[in-house]
Scaffold this motif. Structure first.
Motif, short mmCIF file in Angstrom:
data_model
loop_
_atom_site.label_atom_id
_atom_site.label_comp_id
_atom_site.label_asym_id
_atom_site.label_seq_id
_atom_site.Cartn_x
_atom_site.Cartn_y
_atom_site.Cartn_z
N LEU A 81 44.30 49.50 53.53
CA LEU A 81 44.47 50.90 53.13
C LEU A 81 44.75 51.80 54.33
CD1 LEU A 81 41.68 51.86 50.58
CD2 LEU A 81 44.13 52.14 50.33
N ALA A 220 28.28 42.27 52.25
CA ALA A 220 27.25 41.27 51.93
C ALA A 220 27.37 40.02 52.82
CB ALA A 220 27.30 40.87 50.45
N ASP A 225 24.79 40.20 47.64
CA ASP A 225 24.55 41.58 47.21
C ASP A 225 23.69 41.57 45.94
OD1 ASP A 225 25.17 44.45 46.80
OD2 ASP A 225 26.42 43.70 45.16
N GLY A 250 35.54 40.61 48.25
CA GLY A 250 34.65 40.34 49.39
C GLY A 250 34.75 38.88 49.78
N VAL A 253 32.35 35.49 46.03
CA VAL A 253 31.26 34.84 45.27
C VAL A 253 31.47 34.88 43.76
CG1 VAL A 253 29.26 34.91 46.80
CG2 VAL A 253 29.85 36.94 45.49
N LEU A 254 32.07 35.96 43.24
CA LEU A 254 32.21 36.06 41.78
C LEU A 254 33.23 35.04 41.28
CD1 LEU A 254 32.27 39.98 41.43
CD2 LEU A 254 30.30 38.44 41.32
N ASP A 271 41.49 41.86 47.82
CA ASP A 271 40.64 42.79 48.56
C ASP A 271 41.51 43.54 49.56
OD1 ASP A 271 37.28 42.80 48.95
OD2 ASP A 271 38.44 43.83 50.50
N CYS A 302 43.80 47.76 45.65
CA CYS A 302 43.53 47.47 44.23
C CYS A 302 44.60 46.52 43.71
CB CYS A 302 43.44 48.76 43.42
SG CYS A 302 42.14 49.85 44.02
N ASN A 317 33.07 44.32 41.19
CA ASN A 317 31.86 44.98 41.70
C ASN A 317 32.40 46.07 42.63
OD1 ASN A 317 29.44 45.68 42.90
ND2 ASN A 317 29.07 43.69 43.88
N PRO A 319 33.53 49.26 45.04
CA PRO A 319 32.93 49.93 46.20
C PRO A 319 32.71 51.40 45.87
CG PRO A 319 35.29 49.79 46.49
CD PRO A 319 35.00 49.14 45.17
N MET A 334 40.66 51.07 40.58
CA MET A 334 40.46 49.66 40.20
C MET A 334 40.46 49.53 38.68
SD MET A 334 37.72 48.17 42.91
CE MET A 334 38.30 47.49 44.47
#
Ligand SMILES: C[S@@+](CC[C@H](N)C(=O)[O-])C[C@H]1O[C@@H](n2cnc3c(N)ncnc32)[C@H](O)[C@@H]1O
Length: 386
Positions: A81, A220, A225, A250, A253-254, A271, A302, A317, A319, A334
């Motif tokens: 960004l 995280a 997190d 990030g 993990v998801l 990301d 995004c 998740n 920010p 997003m």
């Protein structure tokens, strides 16, 4: 409308980026930018032959000033960004760009540099990582000047400079900003503690322990997190070939957990941080090497320019900060981008702190919103594109 950023009679019009954000009350530069520009100009530190490295310029206040000369400028950022913001602001001020070189936080630093201008990042881990990289690359002849809001320069911050670079002094505060000067010493460098690795305990639907690796600027990076931990308990079960986006992934993990439960899903990790995308990729390669071929990894703002509208599921998740500013414009963007990218019947599933009231945004964009799980801190919400 803001007044322009005026330094040495030069008027620069600088926008925050993305330009169309809801919170227009924030400006695109701060007192530390002004102080750095004034100091460098007053001391005559730049001439046509100077090679400058600028770290962590947020929206181009430093780059735009120093690109007015014919010198070489290397812009280093972990934020896509910010990089886009710098390019946008150079263009709208009709500034030359051939002498500007963009590098990410993961690239090797350019050699034969005269001056480093360093905007101190919010993340102390990124600070440590970058100072180690600077010390490893440059000699004692380097001129190094950092800047930040005075209230963010603590004695612990100065100790990090002293430890990793050498003798450190500070300027007086001007307009609540301060400069930090470092004289690189010839002591040997510290080894980078990054990437840091922690273990992700099995969470339904995954049954395996994963090893999660995190570059210095990853959200995280020390441990899972709390919001993500709660979110993992209510990830949806998906069919084979389901197209999923892990938005603002990030360390991934998801998406990783979903992919472990459905190894035939296709996951796109997105990301705006280069270090996040590198970490997410490393984590799939390490933990689910057979599934890497079904994954894509993209640094993006995004879902800009993702227009296929064939996505089944977006996990997010969001920010609530951009640099030091608390803002909800990224969550808005997003959710709107997710709505566009989803196919009809597709789902956006998100986690948020209860007080952020994301259900209001989802209702406005999707016309529906279902609570999947809640406790006294978090809420998991689902919205479907009808
Ligand atoms: C709250 S963290 C969630 C990280 C991870 N999904 C988790 O649950 O641990 C939000 C993530 O969004 C990313 N992000 C911030 N602004 C973004 C943008 N404009 N586009 C894409 N990602 C962004 C941040 O870099 C960060 O990794």
């Amino acid at each position: 409308m803001f007044s322009p950023f005026i330094i040495n009679d030069k008027n620069l019009f600088l926008d925050r980026f993305p330009v169309a954000q809801v919170n227009r009350s924030l400006q695109a530069w701060d007192a530390a930018d002004e102080y750095l520009v004034n100091y460098v100009n007053e001391q005559g530190l730049i001439n046509d032959n100077t090679k400058v490295v600028i770290f962590n310029d947020t929206f181009g206040a430093l780059t735009a000033n120093f690109s007015l000369k014919g010198n070489q400028v290397f812009c280093i950022n972990d934020s896509f960004l910010s990089e886009q913001g710098i390019k946008h602001n150079l263009e709208q001020n009709h500034l030359a760009t051939d002498n500007i070189h963009y590098l990410t936080s993961l690239d090797a630093l350019p050699i034969d540099i005269d001056l480093v201008l360093y905007k101190i990042p919010k993340s102390k881990s990124l600070l440590t990582e970058q100072l180690i990289q600077i010390k490893n690359t440059y000699s004692e002849s380097l001129l190094f000047i950092a800047g930040d809001r005075a209230k963010d320069i603590h004695s612990s911050t100065l100790k990090v400079f002293e430890k990793h670079l050498g003798t450190t002094t500070t300027s007086l505060a001007v307009k609540k900003a301060r400069l930090v000067f470092c004289q690189l010493d010839n002591k040997s460098t510290y080894q980078s503690p990054f990437p840091t690795v922690w273990e992700l305990e099995p969470t339904y639907p995954a049954t395996t322990k994963f090893s999660i690796s995190n570059h210095a600027n990853v959200y995280a990076r020390e441990k899972l997190d709390l919001g993500a931990r709660y979110f993992l308990q209510s990830l949806p079960a998906v069919a084979e070939s389901t197209k999923v986006i892990d938005l603002g992934c990030g360390n991934g993990v998801l998406g990783l957990t979903l992919l472990a439960a459905q190894p035939l899903a296709k996951i796109h990790f997105v990301d705006e941080s280069y270090m996040a995308i590198a970490s997410a990729k490393a984590n799939i390669e390490k933990n689910l090497p057979n599934e890497v071929g079904q994954c894509e990894f993209t640094v993006n703002d995004c879902l800009t320019n993702i227009d296929e509208r064939d996505i089944d599921l977006v996990l997010c998740n969001p920010p609530f900060h951009q640099q030091t500013a608390t803002t909800d414009h990224i969550a808005w963007q997003m959710f709107n981008d997710a709505f566009r990218a989803l196919k009809k019947g597709g789902e956006l599933r998100i986690i948020g702190n209860r007080q952020l009231a994301y259900h209001i945004k989802l209702m406005r964009i999707f016309g529906n919103c279902k609570e999947i799980a809640t406790n006294n801190k978090f809420v998991t919400l689902s919205a479907k594109k009808r």
